[in-house]
Scaffold this motif. Sequence first.
Motif, mmCIF file in Angstrom:
data_model
loop_
_atom_site.group_PDB
_atom_site.id
_atom_site.type_symbol
_atom_site.label_atom_id
_atom_site.label_comp_id
_atom_site.label_asym_id
_atom_site.label_seq_id
_atom_site.Cartn_x
_atom_site.Cartn_y
_atom_site.Cartn_z
ATOM 1 N N THR A 193 29.940 11.604 4.556
ATOM 2 C CA THR A 193 28.560 11.976 4.234
ATOM 3 C C THR A 193 27.935 10.898 3.366
ATOM 4 O O THR A 193 28.554 10.415 2.418
ATOM 5 C CB THR A 193 28.510 13.312 3.471
ATOM 6 N N ILE A 194 26.701 10.540 3.702
ATOM 7 C CA ILE A 194 25.931 9.596 2.896
ATOM 8 C C ILE A 194 24.628 10.276 2.502
ATOM 9 O O ILE A 194 23.972 10.903 3.341
ATOM 10 C CB ILE A 194 25.638 8.291 3.667
ATOM 11 N N THR A 195 24.269 10.158 1.227
ATOM 12 C CA THR A 195 23.017 10.717 0.717
ATOM 13 C C THR A 195 22.236 9.598 0.044
ATOM 14 O O THR A 195 22.805 8.805 -0.708
ATOM 15 C CB THR A 195 23.272 11.851 -0.293
ATOM 16 N N VAL A 196 20.940 9.568 0.323
ATOM 17 C CA VAL A 196 20.054 8.551 -0.233
ATOM 18 C C VAL A 196 18.881 9.246 -0.915
ATOM 19 O O VAL A 196 18.218 10.092 -0.306
ATOM 20 C CB VAL A 196 19.527 7.603 0.874
ATOM 21 N N ARG A 197 18.651 8.914 -2.179
ATOM 22 C CA ARG A 197 17.480 9.423 -2.896
ATOM 23 C C ARG A 197 16.352 8.418 -2.709
ATOM 24 O O ARG A 197 16.538 7.217 -2.912
ATOM 25 C CB ARG A 197 17.776 9.623 -4.377
ATOM 26 N N VAL A 198 15.180 8.926 -2.320
ATOM 27 C CA VAL A 198 14.028 8.077 -2.001
ATOM 28 C C VAL A 198 12.835 8.483 -2.851
ATOM 29 O O VAL A 198 12.551 9.668 -3.019
ATOM 30 C CB VAL A 198 13.656 8.221 -0.501
ATOM 31 N N ARG A 199 12.154 7.473 -3.380
ATOM 32 C CA ARG A 199 10.865 7.665 -4.044
ATOM 33 C C ARG A 199 9.817 6.958 -3.187
ATOM 34 O O ARG A 199 9.914 5.753 -2.956
ATOM 35 C CB ARG A 199 10.896 7.106 -5.467
ATOM 36 N N ASP A 206 0.840 -1.200 0.000
ATOM 37 C CA ASP A 206 0.000 0.000 0.000
ATOM 38 C C ASP A 206 0.875 1.249 0.000
ATOM 39 O O ASP A 206 0.503 2.283 -0.548
ATOM 40 C CB ASP A 206 -0.905 0.019 1.229
ATOM 41 N N LEU A 207 2.032 1.144 0.631
ATOM 42 C CA LEU A 207 3.065 2.175 0.592
ATOM 43 C C LEU A 207 4.259 1.561 -0.115
ATOM 44 O O LEU A 207 4.496 0.362 -0.012
ATOM 45 C CB LEU A 207 3.462 2.607 2.005
ATOM 46 N N ASP A 208 5.010 2.377 -0.830
ATOM 47 C CA ASP A 208 6.149 1.852 -1.583
ATOM 48 C C ASP A 208 7.352 2.761 -1.387
ATOM 49 O O ASP A 208 7.255 3.981 -1.559
ATOM 50 C CB ASP A 208 5.784 1.764 -3.064
ATOM 51 N N LEU A 209 8.476 2.163 -0.999
ATOM 52 C CA LEU A 209 9.737 2.886 -0.832
ATOM 53 C C LEU A 209 10.790 2.268 -1.732
ATOM 54 O O LEU A 209 11.001 1.058 -1.705
ATOM 55 C CB LEU A 209 10.228 2.766 0.610
ATOM 56 N N GLU A 210 11.424 3.103 -2.513
ATOM 57 C CA GLU A 210 12.551 2.639 -3.315
ATOM 58 C C GLU A 210 13.503 3.805 -3.523
ATOM 59 O O GLU A 210 13.150 4.956 -3.298
ATOM 60 C CB GLU A 210 12.086 2.063 -4.647
ATOM 61 N N GLY A 211 14.696 3.494 -3.956
ATOM 62 C CA GLY A 211 15.669 4.547 -4.196
ATOM 63 C C GLY A 211 17.062 3.981 -4.319
ATOM 64 O O GLY A 211 17.245 2.778 -4.554
ATOM 65 N N GLU A 212 18.037 4.864 -4.125
ATOM 66 C CA GLU A 212 19.432 4.463 -4.246
ATOM 67 C C GLU A 212 20.303 5.365 -3.386
ATOM 68 O O GLU A 212 19.935 6.482 -3.068
ATOM 69 C CB GLU A 212 19.906 4.489 -5.699
ATOM 70 N N ILE A 213 21.444 4.812 -3.011
ATOM 71 C CA ILE A 213 22.454 5.577 -2.288
ATOM 72 C C ILE A 213 23.258 6.318 -3.351
ATOM 73 O O ILE A 213 23.907 5.693 -4.184
ATOM 74 C CB ILE A 213 23.345 4.658 -1.434
ATOM 75 N N THR A 214 23.151 7.634 -3.343
ATOM 76 C CA THR A 214 23.748 8.428 -4.422
ATOM 77 C C THR A 214 25.082 9.056 -4.053
ATOM 78 O O THR A 214 25.819 9.490 -4.936
ATOM 79 C CB THR A 214 22.791 9.555 -4.858
ATOM 80 N N ASN A 215 25.374 9.115 -2.759
ATOM 81 C CA ASN A 215 26.591 9.797 -2.348
ATOM 82 C C ASN A 215 27.190 9.124 -1.122
ATOM 83 O O ASN A 215 26.486 8.844 -0.154
ATOM 84 C CB ASN A 215 26.266 11.267 -2.041
ATOM 85 N N TYR A 216 28.460 8.883 -1.199
ATOM 86 C CA TYR A 216 29.250 8.362 -0.080
ATOM 87 C C TYR A 216 30.594 9.048 -0.224
ATOM 88 O O TYR A 216 31.416 8.650 -1.059
ATOM 89 C CB TYR A 216 29.379 6.838 -0.194
#
Length: 170
Positions: A110-116, A81-91
């Motif tokens: 620093t770690i950055t994660v893009r989330v949809r 019903d909820l959906d989470l996906e993405g990628e780790i874009t920065n390390y």
Amino acid sequence: MRRIINITLMLLAGWTFSSCTISYSFSGSSIDYTKVSSISIKDFPNISPLVYAPLSQKFTEALKDKYTRQTKLQILREGGDLDLEGEITNYTLTPQAVREDAYASQTRLTITVRVRYVNQTNPDEDFEQSFSAYQEFGNENTIDMVQDQLCELIISEIVDQIYNGTVANW
């Protein structure tokens, strides 16, 4: 006689108060479980130029664990019903404080994660956003010495940010 009445009243009051308890639970979520019963969390691959091999798995598992512990949602691979996906874009490692001999005395990881995020029951809550966190360490340590510990702290912070952005709504 008065003493017996006082003892009786105290016992009665103690019994009354001991049988009444106030109990509540606060998970920090504002989920309407009549409409939402599951969340799908896909693997978050590490597409950062600098790769720390276990990061993808550690992050994905920490995210699943957060929703398992804090909600009653069923965790699915797809079709929630909820959906989470993405990628780790920065390390990245960035020198923060440079000494007179041109070496860094502090370095920031620093770690950055893009989330949809997609909410099948309320599309107004859908978003695509990047979440980021960092930790610093001194030059007395190498990244290999502190990487696991720092990543654990950063992952925890990012997972909290994602959780708050998706289901906490406060």
